[in-house]
Design a protein around this motif. Structure first.
Motif, mmCIF file in Angstrom:
data_model
loop_
_atom_site.group_PDB
_atom_site.id
_atom_site.type_symbol
_atom_site.label_atom_id
_atom_site.label_comp_id
_atom_site.label_asym_id
_atom_site.label_seq_id
_atom_site.Cartn_x
_atom_site.Cartn_y
_atom_site.Cartn_z
ATOM 1 N N GLU A 120 -6.183 10.647 11.409
ATOM 2 C CA GLU A 120 -6.230 9.560 10.552
ATOM 3 C C GLU A 120 -5.042 9.310 9.736
ATOM 4 N N VAL A 121 -4.458 8.412 9.425
ATOM 5 C CA VAL A 121 -3.610 7.971 8.443
ATOM 6 C C VAL A 121 -4.252 7.998 6.972
ATOM 7 N N GLN A 122 -4.334 9.160 6.178
ATOM 8 C CA GLN A 122 -5.124 9.359 5.103
ATOM 9 C C GLN A 122 -4.352 8.723 3.801
ATOM 10 N N LEU A 123 -4.949 8.020 3.131
ATOM 11 C CA LEU A 123 -4.517 7.677 2.058
ATOM 12 C C LEU A 123 -4.023 8.639 0.813
ATOM 13 N N THR A 124 -4.976 9.427 0.805
ATOM 14 C CA THR A 124 -4.684 10.544 0.029
ATOM 15 C C THR A 124 -3.336 11.507 0.190
ATOM 16 N N ASP A 125 -3.131 11.517 1.303
ATOM 17 C CA ASP A 125 -1.723 11.926 1.683
ATOM 18 C C ASP A 125 -0.691 11.317 1.158
ATOM 19 N N ALA A 126 -0.679 10.144 1.225
ATOM 20 C CA ALA A 126 0.412 8.967 0.867
ATOM 21 C C ALA A 126 0.559 9.146 -0.620
ATOM 22 N N ILE A 127 -0.700 9.201 -1.468
ATOM 23 C CA ILE A 127 -0.754 9.318 -2.791
ATOM 24 C C ILE A 127 -0.055 10.344 -3.355
ATOM 25 N N GLN A 128 -0.536 11.522 -2.709
ATOM 26 C CA GLN A 128 0.533 12.946 -2.843
ATOM 27 C C GLN A 128 2.006 12.653 -2.885
ATOM 28 N N ARG A 129 2.311 12.137 -1.912
ATOM 29 C CA ARG A 129 3.881 11.927 -1.784
ATOM 30 C C ARG A 129 4.290 10.847 -2.880
ATOM 31 N N LEU A 130 3.496 9.801 -3.044
ATOM 32 C CA LEU A 130 4.024 9.000 -4.273
ATOM 33 C C LEU A 130 3.917 10.013 -5.474
ATOM 34 N N ASN A 131 3.026 10.644 -5.699
ATOM 35 C CA ASN A 131 3.030 11.517 -6.914
ATOM 36 C C ASN A 131 4.271 12.401 -6.978
ATOM 37 N N GLU A 132 4.834 12.723 -6.042
ATOM 38 C CA GLU A 132 6.186 13.625 -5.992
ATOM 39 C C GLU A 132 7.340 12.909 -6.534
ATOM 40 N N THR A 133 7.047 11.498 -6.575
ATOM 41 C CA THR A 133 8.294 10.859 -7.210
ATOM 42 C C THR A 133 7.925 10.068 -8.576
ATOM 43 N N GLN A 134 6.572 9.738 -8.787
ATOM 44 C CA GLN A 134 6.388 9.242 -9.932
ATOM 45 C C GLN A 134 4.966 9.458 -10.382
ATOM 46 N N SER A 135 4.569 9.541 -11.700
ATOM 47 C CA SER A 135 3.133 10.274 -11.938
ATOM 48 C C SER A 135 2.133 9.296 -11.297
ATOM 49 N N VAL A 136 0.984 10.088 -10.844
ATOM 50 C CA VAL A 136 -0.041 9.371 -10.568
ATOM 51 C C VAL A 136 -1.188 10.099 -11.245
ATOM 52 N N PHE A 137 -2.175 9.187 -11.884
ATOM 53 C CA PHE A 137 -3.148 9.999 -12.688
ATOM 54 C C PHE A 137 -4.432 10.042 -12.271
ATOM 55 N N ALA A 138 -5.264 10.993 -12.438
ATOM 56 C CA ALA A 138 -6.602 10.810 -12.121
ATOM 57 C C ALA A 138 -7.299 10.440 -13.374
ATOM 58 N N TYR A 139 -8.579 9.499 -13.211
ATOM 59 C CA TYR A 139 -9.290 9.254 -14.345
ATOM 60 C C TYR A 139 -10.787 9.505 -13.988
ATOM 61 N N ASP A 140 -11.349 10.389 -14.889
ATOM 62 C CA ASP A 140 -12.873 10.683 -14.720
ATOM 63 C C ASP A 140 -13.446 9.413 -15.131
#
Length: 294
Positions: free
Chosen positions: A226-246
């Motif tokens: 399937e097309v995984q959202l997590t995989d696209a988020i990783q690619r986005l993270n390579e060009t601009q910061s993506v944060f994780a919030y607990d």
């Protein structure tokens, strides 16, 4: 900076874990006590300041649209009988504008989010998954939106899970931590057992930049074909910061049978109307079971 006004709720899954009931009923309409699971998600979005929601549906999901439509005959009946509390409950979703779009092929979460790209346009947006209900003093999504407004970066809701469960989730490889927030080295979708970089699991709440849509459009198929959202988020993270919030709050997994049953029991016990009776039933069942074992 643009406000987060819009949210996507993917609801196109087949619900195979709950067959046979989900053959005719969307899993999102399965009730926790007296409210379908998807209504908890919509109410969290409303309480977080969301103004427009698009629900991505699939075949056999018409009951979701029917549930959130106005039922003028029912509302008039409740009004005439003075049942104002029930009337307010039935009209809760009127506080937000709901839209619908069909996911024509079951190509995964990433594809479901991509289907809503024209609705979102060039605005930051939220994604709320229906398998997770969160009870929190401040709504879970509002916590993420506040973090987005502080940093300007996409933010993913996470919580810790046992290491032997990490293969079931998207997992964060964290970098620097500041309070509840982490910068992220990598997002990994369902790592093989024993290979997870941490036990910080993605828990179905996101605030994302619209810049993720081009990555979703050409994203190769990932875990489960399937097309995984997590995989696209990783690619986005390579060009601009993506944060994780607990995020703070108790998360309930209603996407599997045991979690669904546990959630139903806990919510029933907390219900002012039926809680004492449910407690009495549980106590009696426990006593009966103990006698059988003896």
């Amino acid at each position: 900076m643009k406000r987060v006004r819009k949210a996507i709720i993917p609801a196109a899954g087949l619900g195979t874990r709950f067959l046979p009931v989900t053959k005719a009923m969307p899993k999102e309409m399965l009730p926790i006590v007296d409210k379908p699971t998807i209504q908890y998600i919509v109410e969290e979005a409303i309480d977080s300041g969301i103004e427009d929601i698009i629900i991505v549906t699939g075949k056999g999901k018409r009951a979701i649209e029917d549930h959130f439509d106005h039922n003028y005959e029912l509302e008039d009946n409740l009004m005439k009988k003075g049942k104002f509390e029930l009337l307010e409950k039935t009209k809760q979703s009127s506080k937000v504008t709901l839209h619908y779009i069909r996911q024509k092929e079951p190509l995964g979460l990433g594809h479901a989010v991509w289907c809503a790209r024209k609705f979102i346009g060039e605005e930051p947006f939220a994604v709320l998954l229906g398998d997770d209900i969160v009870q929190a003093e401040k709504p879970c999504l509002k916590q993420l939106i506040d973090h987005y407004e502080e940093t300007g970066g996409s933010v993913i809701g996470v919580q810790q899970v046992p290491y032997d469960q990490t293969h079931r989730y998207g997992i964060v490889d964290p970098n620097e931590q500041k309070g509840n927030s982490y910068s992220v080295n990598q997002f990994v979708e369902k790592p093989e057992a024993g290979t997870a970089p941490s036990n910080l699991a993605i828990m179905g709440r996101y605030v994302l930049s619209p810049k993720i849509f081009p990555y979703l459009e050409d994203q190769e198929l990932g875990a489960g074909g399937e097309v995984q959202l997590t995989d696209a988020i990783q690619r986005l993270n390579e060009t601009q910061s993506v944060f994780a919030y607990d995020f703070e709050g108790k998360r309930y997994d209603v996407g599997e049978k045991i979690g669904f049953i546990q959630t139903t029991i806990e919510f029933a016990l907390e219900n002012e109307e039926i809680g004492p009776d449910v407690q009495a039933i549980i106590t009696k069942l426990a006593e009966d079971l103990k006698q059988k074992q003896n």
